[in-house]
Design a protein around this motif. Structure first.
Motif, mmCIF file in Angstrom:
data_model
loop_
_atom_site.group_PDB
_atom_site.id
_atom_site.type_symbol
_atom_site.label_atom_id
_atom_site.label_comp_id
_atom_site.label_asym_id
_atom_site.label_seq_id
_atom_site.Cartn_x
_atom_site.Cartn_y
_atom_site.Cartn_z
ATOM 1 N N ASP A 45 64.907 24.899 46.044
ATOM 2 C CA ASP A 45 64.904 25.810 44.902
ATOM 3 C C ASP A 45 63.446 26.251 44.731
ATOM 4 O OD1 ASP A 45 64.815 26.994 42.431
ATOM 5 O OD2 ASP A 45 65.985 25.441 41.414
ATOM 6 N N VAL A 46 63.144 27.475 45.191
ATOM 7 C CA VAL A 46 61.754 27.914 45.339
ATOM 8 C C VAL A 46 61.333 28.847 44.208
ATOM 9 C CG1 VAL A 46 60.187 29.261 46.817
ATOM 10 C CG2 VAL A 46 61.831 27.675 47.858
ATOM 11 N N LYS A 47 60.120 28.659 43.720
ATOM 12 C CA LYS A 47 59.464 29.666 42.882
ATOM 13 C C LYS A 47 58.156 30.056 43.579
ATOM 14 C CE LYS A 47 61.726 30.637 39.041
ATOM 15 N NZ LYS A 47 62.947 30.925 39.823
ATOM 16 N N PHE A 48 57.982 31.356 43.741
ATOM 17 C CA PHE A 48 56.797 31.906 44.407
ATOM 18 C C PHE A 48 56.116 32.835 43.406
ATOM 19 C CE2 PHE A 48 55.656 35.170 48.016
ATOM 20 C CZ PHE A 48 54.308 35.004 47.763
ATOM 21 N N LEU A 49 54.926 32.427 42.967
ATOM 22 C CA LEU A 49 54.182 33.207 41.973
ATOM 23 C C LEU A 49 52.970 33.869 42.598
ATOM 24 C CD1 LEU A 49 53.200 32.405 38.338
ATOM 25 C CD2 LEU A 49 51.353 32.719 39.990
ATOM 26 N N THR A 50 52.784 35.122 42.247
ATOM 27 C CA THR A 50 51.572 35.834 42.615
ATOM 28 C C THR A 50 51.222 36.722 41.430
ATOM 29 O OG1 THR A 50 50.554 37.231 44.308
ATOM 30 C CG2 THR A 50 52.831 37.722 43.732
ATOM 31 N N GLY A 51 50.112 37.434 41.493
ATOM 32 C CA GLY A 51 49.793 38.276 40.344
ATOM 33 C C GLY A 51 48.351 38.722 40.313
ATOM 34 N N MET A 52 47.898 39.060 39.110
ATOM 35 C CA MET A 52 46.625 39.738 38.961
ATOM 36 C C MET A 52 45.710 39.037 37.963
ATOM 37 S SD MET A 52 47.213 42.319 40.965
ATOM 38 C CE MET A 52 45.630 43.083 40.637
ATOM 39 N N ASP A 53 44.450 38.927 38.344
ATOM 40 C CA ASP A 53 43.373 38.464 37.462
ATOM 41 C C ASP A 53 42.692 39.728 36.935
ATOM 42 O OD1 ASP A 53 41.013 37.556 36.361
ATOM 43 O OD2 ASP A 53 40.214 36.752 38.238
ATOM 44 N N GLU A 54 42.882 40.033 35.653
ATOM 45 C CA GLU A 54 42.601 41.385 35.169
ATOM 46 C C GLU A 54 41.490 41.505 34.141
ATOM 47 O OE1 GLU A 54 46.803 42.371 34.087
ATOM 48 O OE2 GLU A 54 46.683 43.611 35.886
ATOM 49 N N HIS A 55 40.825 40.400 33.843
ATOM 50 C CA HIS A 55 39.777 40.474 32.816
ATOM 51 C C HIS A 55 38.381 40.368 33.424
ATOM 52 C CE1 HIS A 55 43.007 39.040 29.818
ATOM 53 N NE2 HIS A 55 42.749 40.314 29.583
ATOM 54 N N GLY A 56 37.387 40.693 32.602
ATOM 55 C CA GLY A 56 36.003 40.466 33.016
ATOM 56 C C GLY A 56 35.164 41.735 32.992
ATOM 57 N N GLN A 57 33.887 41.498 33.070
ATOM 58 C CA GLN A 57 32.902 42.563 32.960
ATOM 59 C C GLN A 57 33.007 43.581 34.085
ATOM 60 O OE1 GLN A 57 28.970 40.938 32.766
ATOM 61 N NE2 GLN A 57 28.173 42.739 31.712
ATOM 62 N N LYS A 58 33.249 43.077 35.312
ATOM 63 C CA LYS A 58 33.325 43.987 36.459
ATOM 64 C C LYS A 58 34.467 44.982 36.310
ATOM 65 C CE LYS A 58 33.017 42.034 40.780
ATOM 66 N NZ LYS A 58 33.174 40.853 41.656
ATOM 67 N N ILE A 59 35.570 44.503 35.752
ATOM 68 C CA ILE A 59 36.734 45.372 35.591
ATOM 69 C C ILE A 59 36.472 46.392 34.484
ATOM 70 C CG2 ILE A 59 39.167 45.384 34.880
ATOM 71 C CD1 ILE A 59 39.288 42.618 36.432
ATOM 72 N N GLU A 60 35.828 45.915 33.425
ATOM 73 C CA GLU A 60 35.420 46.816 32.330
ATOM 74 C C GLU A 60 34.567 47.943 32.902
ATOM 75 O OE1 GLU A 60 34.488 45.070 28.061
ATOM 76 O OE2 GLU A 60 32.629 45.233 29.202
ATOM 77 N N GLN A 61 33.613 47.572 33.746
ATOM 78 C CA GLN A 61 32.700 48.569 34.319
ATOM 79 C C GLN A 61 33.416 49.478 35.323
ATOM 80 O OE1 GLN A 61 29.733 45.887 35.852
ATOM 81 N NE2 GLN A 61 28.583 45.818 33.934
ATOM 82 N N ALA A 62 34.284 48.909 36.125
ATOM 83 C CA ALA A 62 35.000 49.714 37.122
ATOM 84 C C ALA A 62 35.913 50.728 36.439
ATOM 85 C CB ALA A 62 35.819 48.809 38.042
ATOM 86 N N ALA A 63 36.530 50.311 35.343
ATOM 87 C CA ALA A 63 37.404 51.216 34.598
ATOM 88 C C ALA A 63 36.596 52.389 34.055
ATOM 89 C CB ALA A 63 38.075 50.464 33.456
ATOM 90 N N GLN A 64 35.445 52.065 33.501
ATOM 91 C CA GLN A 64 34.565 53.099 32.952
ATOM 92 C C GLN A 64 34.167 54.091 34.050
ATOM 93 O OE1 GLN A 64 31.081 51.428 31.134
ATOM 94 N NE2 GLN A 64 31.263 52.791 29.361
ATOM 95 N N ALA A 65 33.788 53.549 35.201
ATOM 96 C CA ALA A 65 33.362 54.408 36.315
ATOM 97 C C ALA A 65 34.508 55.303 36.792
ATOM 98 C CB ALA A 65 32.856 53.545 37.473
ATOM 99 N N ALA A 66 35.743 54.804 36.663
ATOM 100 C CA ALA A 66 36.904 55.576 37.121
ATOM 101 C C ALA A 66 37.451 56.478 36.018
ATOM 102 C CB ALA A 66 37.996 54.625 37.620
ATOM 103 N N GLY A 67 36.828 56.441 34.847
ATOM 104 C CA GLY A 67 37.279 57.277 33.732
ATOM 105 C C GLY A 67 38.601 56.811 33.142
ATOM 106 N N ARG A 68 38.851 55.502 33.218
ATOM 107 C CA ARG A 68 40.095 54.966 32.671
ATOM 108 C C ARG A 68 39.763 53.929 31.606
ATOM 109 N NH1 ARG A 68 41.246 53.568 38.458
ATOM 110 N NH2 ARG A 68 42.254 55.386 39.383
#
Ligand SMILES: [Zn+2]
Length: 512
Positions: A45-68
């Motif tokens: 009986d398997v559970k396979f989890l994957t996903g996204m690490d979505e917080h932090g300064q780099k993401i804040e900055q990347a969003a700004q640079a992408a206009g999002r």
């Protein structure tokens, strides 16, 4: 009461929302997916989890640079990761995102609990910080005055912060690693953790930031956001409902059987994450498996090097099954390996088209030619059957042992000894001579049936790695697939095999 199935919980590391996708990600995804599929075939009986690490300064900055906005940015990146997973045929159960409100609520509870029980305290951080890596360093950790990971300049920081008393758990961690030799895989990485980090003593770990806003605010001190350690690492438990109103899945599947991570984050998963779990009174994951890097044409992948092949492209050209086969055959899981289109094409032509594809087309072609497409039930043995059957039995067992240890390259090598043995069997039996001999019709039918059986068994054994192929084999042979245990029995298919000619499994690719 019926016995419940054994559970198997496997995770990839979360994909960081600021990184571009490359073949290394594909390698991690297909390895985890192959293991999850293997365990499902075995009846777990398997559970396979994957996903996204979505917080932090780099993401804040990347969003700004992408206009999002940051949320728009992480939504966009999450969709691209899902797309890659789809293209690779990854059959995950949970796609967990650290911006999920349920995640945020649970992280705040965890932080509160650690604070209330005295494992987290407020202090001040003075030191050196690499913004892109979001990591603090002591002067002696720097490499020639720069960040030891990305080699960029670091800056001096002086800010109020919360700290986790990780040192409290150092001795227990040392004992755990020493007493559980399978906890850190490959085993060579365990000594690195013990000698470089644990035995010298752990310094209190900074677990909050005030320098950016894009994160989970600390409940009782909203100027602070929870830093990645508590936020992202805890996803493996929160994704199952830990610290939520419904923790049924957590109770059923935790502890994780294996976290699959890149070798650069083995330290976080074998020291920081277990220490957090110890502080929370929770069991530790059974294993952390650190895989190596995939180089491109012999060179390290780097955005600046311009060699970061978008893994969606070779998948679109050559198909997911061929890419999955290549990544797990060519690269020893746990070690660094190499990706090149030339090597990929060679593998497709030799292993897939020539060995496996030919075995199927020859078998179907001979049943068609000699028996009008339908094997009669009257079958007899040949002198070469015993060895073929012995190889099939041995390979079913040995490939299983290799899958259990995530030695995918060796599992495939074993399966291919069976496929090549069957091709050699055709040359030994010489059906084109049997068909002309008096009284050999039954032996001819029996030999073709044995080839069908090898294909049936091989199809089950390759299914975790090439999930798209078995159904195509079964279709041409008009037989049923089935669970893993059926690979251990030779002779399960009905004797009267009715074949349907189909397309080549893997058309040969022109090298030029
Ligand atoms: Zn750095």
């Amino acid at each position: 009461m019926m016995n419940e199935k054994d559970t198997f919980y496997i995770t990839t590391a979360l994909f960081y929302s600021n990184s571009y996708l490359h073949v290394g990600h594909a390698h991690e995804i297909v390895a985890a997916d192959a293991m999850a599929r293997y365990k499902r075939l075995r009846g777990f009986d398997v559970k396979f989890l994957t996903g996204m690490d979505e917080h932090g300064q780099k993401i804040e900055q990347a969003a700004q640079a992408a206009g999002r906005t940051p949320q728009e940015h992480v939504d966009y990146v999450a969709e691209s990761v899902r797309e890659l997973m789809r293209n690779l045929g990854a059959d995950y159960d949970i796609f967990w995102r650290t911006t999920d409100p349920a995640h945020i609520a649970a992280v705040r509870k965890i932080f509160n609990r650690l604070y209330e029980q005295g494992d987290i305290y407020k202090g001040a951080y003075r030191g050196l910080y690499c913004t892109p890596c979001e990591t603090f360093y002591t002067p002696r950790q720097l490499a020639a005055g720069r960040c030891p990971v990305c080699e960029r300049e670091v800056c001096e920081i002086d800010e109020e912060a919360y700290f986790f008393k990780i040192g409290k758990y150092g001795q227990r961690l040392i004992e755990h690693i020493e007493q559980n030799p399978e906890f850190i895989m490959p085993k060579s990485r365990a000594n690195e953790m013990l000698n470089n980090f644990l035995r010298p003593g752990l310094e209190d770990l900074c677990v909050s930031r005030t320098s950016f806003k894009w994160g989970v605010p600390v409940d009782f001190d909203p100027g602070h956001v929870v830093y990645v350690w508590v936020d992202a690492l805890s996803n493996y438990a929160i994704g199952l409902g830990f610290m939520s109103d419904d923790d049924t899945l957590y109770k059923k599947y935790w502890p994780a059987d294996v976290h699959i991570v890149g070798k650069d984050i083995v330290r976080f998963h074998t020291i920081i994450w277990p220490a957090i779990l110890m502080a929370l009174g929770q069991p530790l994951p059974k294993q952390v498996f650190g895989h190596g890097w995939v180089n491109i044409d012999g060179k390290k992948i780097g955005k600046s090097l311009g060699n970061a092949v978008d893994p969606n492209n070779p998948v679109a050209t050559y198909g997911a099954d061929a890419i999955r086969y290549f990544l797990l055959k060519e690269i020893v899981f746990g070690q660094d390996g190499n990706f090149s289109i030339e090597a990929l094409v060679n593998r497709i032509n030799s292993d897939l088209a020539n060995d496996l594809g030919n075995l199927l087309s020859r078998t179907v072609g001979m049943v068609d030619k000699y028996f009008g497409g339908e094997l009669p039930a009257e079958q007899a043995a040949t002198d070469f059957d015993e060895d073929l059957r012995a190889v099939a039995a041995r390979v079913a067992k040995s490939s299983e042992e290799h899958y259990d240890r995530m030695e995918f390259d060796q599992a495939l090598a074993e399966i291919w000894t069976l496929i090549r043995r069957a091709n050699k069997y055709i040359d030994q039996v010489e059906p084109w001579k049997l068909v002309k001999e008096e009284g050999k019709r039954d032996a001819l039918a029996g030999s073709l049936y044995n080839l069908v059986e090898v294909l049936r068994i091989a199809a089950i054994l390759i299914e975790p790695i090439m999930p798209g192929i078995p159904a195509r084999i079964y279709e041409q042979l008009n037989i049923q697939g089935g669970e893993w245990s059926k690979a251990h029995n030779f002779g399960l298919a009905p004797k009267e095999i009715k074949v349907t000619k189909g397309n080549a499994l893997f058309p040969r690719i022109d090298n030029k």
